[in-house]
Scaffold this motif. Structure first.
Motif, PDB file in Angstrom:
ATOM      1  N   GLU A  48       0.947  -1.300  -0.068  1.00  0.00           N
ATOM      2  CA  GLU A  48      -0.006   0.033   0.021  1.00  0.00           C
ATOM      3  C   GLU A  48       0.862   1.267   0.163  1.00  0.00           C
ATOM      4  O   GLU A  48       0.454   2.318  -0.603  1.00  0.00           O
ATOM      5  N   LEU A  49       1.916   1.098   0.610  1.00  0.00           N
ATOM      6  CA  LEU A  49       2.880   2.522   0.795  1.00  0.00           C
ATOM      7  C   LEU A  49       3.938   2.371  -0.365  1.00  0.00           C
ATOM      8  O   LEU A  49       4.791   3.654  -0.376  1.00  0.00           O
ATOM      9  N   ALA A  50       4.141   1.334  -0.968  1.00  0.00           N
ATOM     10  CA  ALA A  50       5.386   1.364  -1.843  1.00  0.00           C
ATOM     11  C   ALA A  50       5.063   1.980  -3.362  1.00  0.00           C
ATOM     12  O   ALA A  50       4.191   1.815  -3.745  1.00  0.00           O
ATOM     13  N   ASP A  51       6.167   2.301  -4.092  1.00  0.00           N
ATOM     14  CA  ASP A  51       6.196   2.519  -5.310  1.00  0.00           C
ATOM     15  C   ASP A  51       7.526   1.519  -5.807  1.00  0.00           C
ATOM     16  O   ASP A  51       8.007   0.913  -5.009  1.00  0.00           O
ATOM     17  N   TYR A  52       7.739   1.730  -7.037  1.00  0.00           N
ATOM     18  CA  TYR A  52       8.658   0.757  -7.539  1.00  0.00           C
ATOM     19  C   TYR A  52       9.763   1.464  -8.410  1.00  0.00           C
ATOM     20  O   TYR A  52       9.409   2.500  -9.290  1.00  0.00           O
ATOM     21  N   ILE A  53      10.975   1.106  -8.201  1.00  0.00           N
ATOM     22  CA  ILE A  53      11.983   1.818  -8.931  1.00  0.00           C
ATOM     23  C   ILE A  53      13.156   0.970  -9.569  1.00  0.00           C
ATOM     24  O   ILE A  53      13.039  -0.355  -9.087  1.00  0.00           O
ATOM     25  N   ASP A  54      13.942   1.434 -10.432  1.00  0.00           N
ATOM     26  CA  ASP A  54      15.008   0.407 -10.778  1.00  0.00           C
ATOM     27  C   ASP A  54      16.238   1.092 -10.263  1.00  0.00           C
ATOM     28  O   ASP A  54      16.883   1.839 -10.801  1.00  0.00           O
ATOM     29  N   LYS A  55      16.560   0.253  -9.176  1.00  0.00           N
ATOM     30  CA  LYS A  55      17.684   0.978  -8.453  1.00  0.00           C
ATOM     31  C   LYS A  55      19.123   0.824  -9.033  1.00  0.00           C
ATOM     32  O   LYS A  55      20.060   1.526  -8.919  1.00  0.00           O
ATOM     33  N   ASP A  56      19.193  -0.232  -9.697  1.00  0.00           N
ATOM     34  CA  ASP A  56      20.600  -0.817 -10.390  1.00  0.00           C
ATOM     35  C   ASP A  56      20.587  -0.218 -11.882  1.00  0.00           C
ATOM     36  O   ASP A  56      21.726  -0.373 -12.462  1.00  0.00           O
ATOM     37  N   GLY A  57      19.423   0.157 -12.388  1.00  0.00           N
ATOM     38  CA  GLY A  57      19.633   0.785 -13.630  1.00  0.00           C
ATOM     39  C   GLY A  57      19.659  -0.416 -14.984  1.00  0.00           C
ATOM     40  O   GLY A  57      20.054  -0.265 -15.797  1.00  0.00           O
ATOM     41  N   ASP A  58      19.203  -1.609 -14.470  1.00  0.00           N
ATOM     42  CA  ASP A  58      19.206  -2.503 -15.131  1.00  0.00           C
ATOM     43  C   ASP A  58      18.038  -3.206 -15.662  1.00  0.00           C
ATOM     44  O   ASP A  58      17.728  -4.393 -16.100  1.00  0.00           O
ATOM     45  N   GLY A  59      16.998  -2.365 -15.514  1.00  0.00           N
ATOM     46  CA  GLY A  59      15.658  -2.672 -16.089  1.00  0.00           C
ATOM     47  C   GLY A  59      14.843  -3.321 -14.987  1.00  0.00           C
ATOM     48  O   GLY A  59      13.496  -3.844 -15.311  1.00  0.00           O
ATOM     49  N   GLY A  60      15.157  -3.550 -13.738  1.00  0.00           N
ATOM     50  CA  GLY A  60      14.408  -4.156 -12.792  1.00  0.00           C
ATOM     51  C   GLY A  60      13.430  -3.451 -11.948  1.00  0.00           C
ATOM     52  O   GLY A  60      13.411  -2.246 -12.451  1.00  0.00           O
ATOM     53  N   SER A  61      12.756  -3.896 -11.070  1.00  0.00           N
ATOM     54  CA  SER A  61      11.763  -3.179 -10.259  1.00  0.00           C
ATOM     55  C   SER A  61      11.873  -3.437  -8.943  1.00  0.00           C
ATOM     56  O   SER A  61      11.590  -4.661  -8.470  1.00  0.00           O
ATOM     57  N   ASP A  62      12.269  -2.399  -8.248  1.00  0.00           N
ATOM     58  CA  ASP A  62      12.427  -2.653  -6.806  1.00  0.00           C
ATOM     59  C   ASP A  62      11.483  -1.785  -5.831  1.00  0.00           C
ATOM     60  O   ASP A  62      11.287  -0.807  -6.032  1.00  0.00           O
ATOM     61  N   LYS A  63      10.978  -2.610  -4.944  1.00  0.00           N
ATOM     62  CA  LYS A  63      10.025  -1.836  -4.100  1.00  0.00           C
ATOM     63  C   LYS A  63      10.770  -0.648  -3.296  1.00  0.00           C
ATOM     64  O   LYS A  63      12.187  -0.879  -3.153  1.00  0.00           O
TER      65      LYS A  63
END
Length: 550
Positions: free
Chosen positions: A221-236
């Motif tokens: 509910e509180l999260a968004d998702y980003i690509d922290k490593d710049g490799d196309g991933g999706s991290d909470k």
């Protein structure tokens, strides 16, 4: 032929003795006269006692041995007399010597006496002392809160591989051997799961354990998702606009557990914010801690931050260098997964030195502490070859967990917390086929941690000086100053014997030891006549703990 060799040997030795003048062989012989002389005038023997010997050279004489001196550590001499008029020989004089448990060298004079003339020749025997290990309670370091591990999380493990009440008692009951004193809980993102750990937490709390909790997941509910490593991933990831809601989530957990009788000691901002569970930047950790740490602490708990995977300086410095974040942080927490003990590696040594400077550099003057809140050792867990399954070997357990716990304590750590308590590489065995003990039985790692938990929890680390570095040791004192403990690791292949010097008269003392062959076994210690020195005999490849009451 044998007589020719014997008399030739005696003649040659007599020439040597006649020609030497220093203390080792400084004996002159008058040709043509009967004599009996030791081949050396001085002999040094070890503190351990047992057998020693000296060579007596004699010719055309009857002789006897006598001793002079108040110490009388020589308990038997054989032979005590001998010789023959008209004969010559070399005789080995054997001495039985008692152990020297004092702090002073022993010295005793032994004489060979010419029975006809009464002439005497002296041998001075000096007995060494044991290496002296000194504890200094007046030199104090960090307060030790305790030791323990992670309560197996219900959302990650099957229901048949959780910790039951008997297993928890094995580890945490203060009347047992291990006496663990800290239990780590996961703050589940699903509130309906919070009741899962209540019974175990209450039981551990009833034993006096400290309970702290860490979130892995900031909730969907509180999260968004980003690509922290710049490799196309999706991290909470937790966006800043949800920081207050997240703080309320943590507070709600604390209050829920409190309403069920569990007093949470501390709450972490995030388990491993530098990893993929819920990713935070160092700046975000510092911002949240600065703005919401105080609010969480008002719920009656201590606040832990930043708890990065490898005790990352980027994350830790972000908290230390922010006055608001540092003010709101009671416990600097982190994990040592990026290395801590292999000081031959410049990278590891740099990380080790950084961690060990946190307490003297930042915390000691503020009353704050640092905790190592997660580590596991499982080398070879995926190997089919039994010889490569290092986690099953005592030598690996001692070199890995044993050494790291020692170095953490020496590095001013106040709490050491392992990963899963119940796992095939943890403290007690689980139902995994890779476990080398039955489910619920204590493994070697469990006993290593037990040495520290049973002998250092609630104490303050103090200075201890080990003379030659053969043994790694840390020492502790209780608040009254009447109880002193020592935990020592003998990583060598040799037995180590030492006299432990205590600043006060000892009223009682007891010790236990764990090796490859036995676990926390009671071992013998002996107290000197002055009641201030205890003889320790530490087996090779062992962890050894002693409790002393003054």
């Amino acid at each position: 032929m044998k007589n020719i060799i014997k008399y030739t040997t005696i003649a040659l030795l007599s020439i040597i003795l006649y020609s030497c003048s220093d203390s080792d062989d400084g004996i002159s012989v008058d040709e043509g006269e009967g004599y009996a002389k030791f081949s050396k005038t001085e002999l040094t023997i070890t503190s351990k006692g047992g057998q020693s010997s000296a060579v007596l050279v004699w010719d055309n004489v009857e002789w006897e041995i006598e001793t002079i001196g108040e110490e009388n550590f020589i308990t038997n001499i054989s032979p005590s007399s001998g010789g023959e008029i008209g004969s010559s020989d070399l005789t080995t004089i054997s001495f039985t010597v008692s152990e020297n448990n004092s702090t002073a060298q022993g010295s005793q004079e032994v004489y060979v006496v010419n029975k006809e003339t009464g002439e005497k020749e002296k041998l001075v025997i000096t007995q060494e002392i044991y290496p002296l290990t000194v504890v200094s309670p007046s030199i104090k370091y960090q307060k030790v809160v305790g030791f323990g591990g992670m309560y197996n999380p219900a959302i990650w493990l099957s229901s048949d591989n959780l910790i039951d009440s008997d297993e928890l008692a094995t580890m945490y009951d203060p009347n047992g051997e291990l006496k663990y004193s800290i239990l780590r809980l996961m703050i589940y993102p699903d509130k309906s799961m919070w009741n899962t750990d209540v019974a175990g937490a209450l039981q551990a709390q009833s034993y006096g354990a400290v309970i702290f909790a860490c979130p892995w997941d900031c909730t969907d509910e509180l999260a968004d998702y980003i690509d922290k490593d710049g490799d196309g991933g999706s991290d909470k990831h937790l966006p800043e606009e949800n920081y207050e809601a997240y703080a309320n989530h943590l507070i709600e957990y604390v209050n829920y557990m409190k309403s069920n009788g569990v007093n949470i000691y501390a709450v972490s901002v995030q388990n491993e914010p530098d990893m993929h569970f819920t990713y935070w930047t160092p700046e975000e950790i510092a911002t949240f801690t600065a703005n919401y740490g105080a609010k969480i602490r008002e719920a009656g708990v201590k606040f832990m931050s930043p708890e990065a995977c490898g005790f990352s300086p980027e994350y830790t410095d972000a908290v230390l260098n922010s006055s608001e974040a540092f003010s709101n942080t009671d416990i600097i927490a982190g994990h040592t997964y990026q290395g801590f003990t292999d000081l031959s590696s410049s990278y590891v040594k740099g990380r080790h030195d950084y961690i060990c400077n946190i307490y003297p550099g930042w915390l000691a003057s503020t009353g704050k502490t640092w905790w190592m809140t997660e580590k596991l050792f499982q080398l070879g867990y995926d190997e089919e070859d039994l010889n490569k399954q290092e986690y099953k070997k005592w030598s690996y357990n001692l070199d890995a967990l044993g050494l790291e716990m020692h170095m953490c304590m020496e590095g001013y750590c106040s709490a050491y917390v392992y990963w899963y308590l119940k796992r095939f590489y943890g403290m007690i065995g689980d139902n995994d086929h890779r476990a080398y003990v039955a489910e619920g039985e204590v493994m070697k790692n469990g006993y290593i941690m037990g040495h520290y938990s049973a002998y250092a929890t609630g104490m303050t680390r103090i200075n201890i000086s080990v003379p030659d570095g053969s043994v790694l040791a840390t020492a502790y004192v209780d608040e009254t100053g009447d109880v002193i403990t020592v935990v020592a690791l003998n990583m060598s292949e040799n037995t180590y014997e030492t006299l432990l010097e205590i600043p006060g008269e000892v009223s009682s003392h007891s010790a236990v030891e764990t090796t490859a062959d036995y676990d926390m076994k009671n071992v013998e210690t002996s107290l000197s006549d002055d009641l201030k020195h205890i003889k320790l005999k530490i087996s090779p490849g062992s962890i050894y703990s002693i409790r002393i009451e003054l």
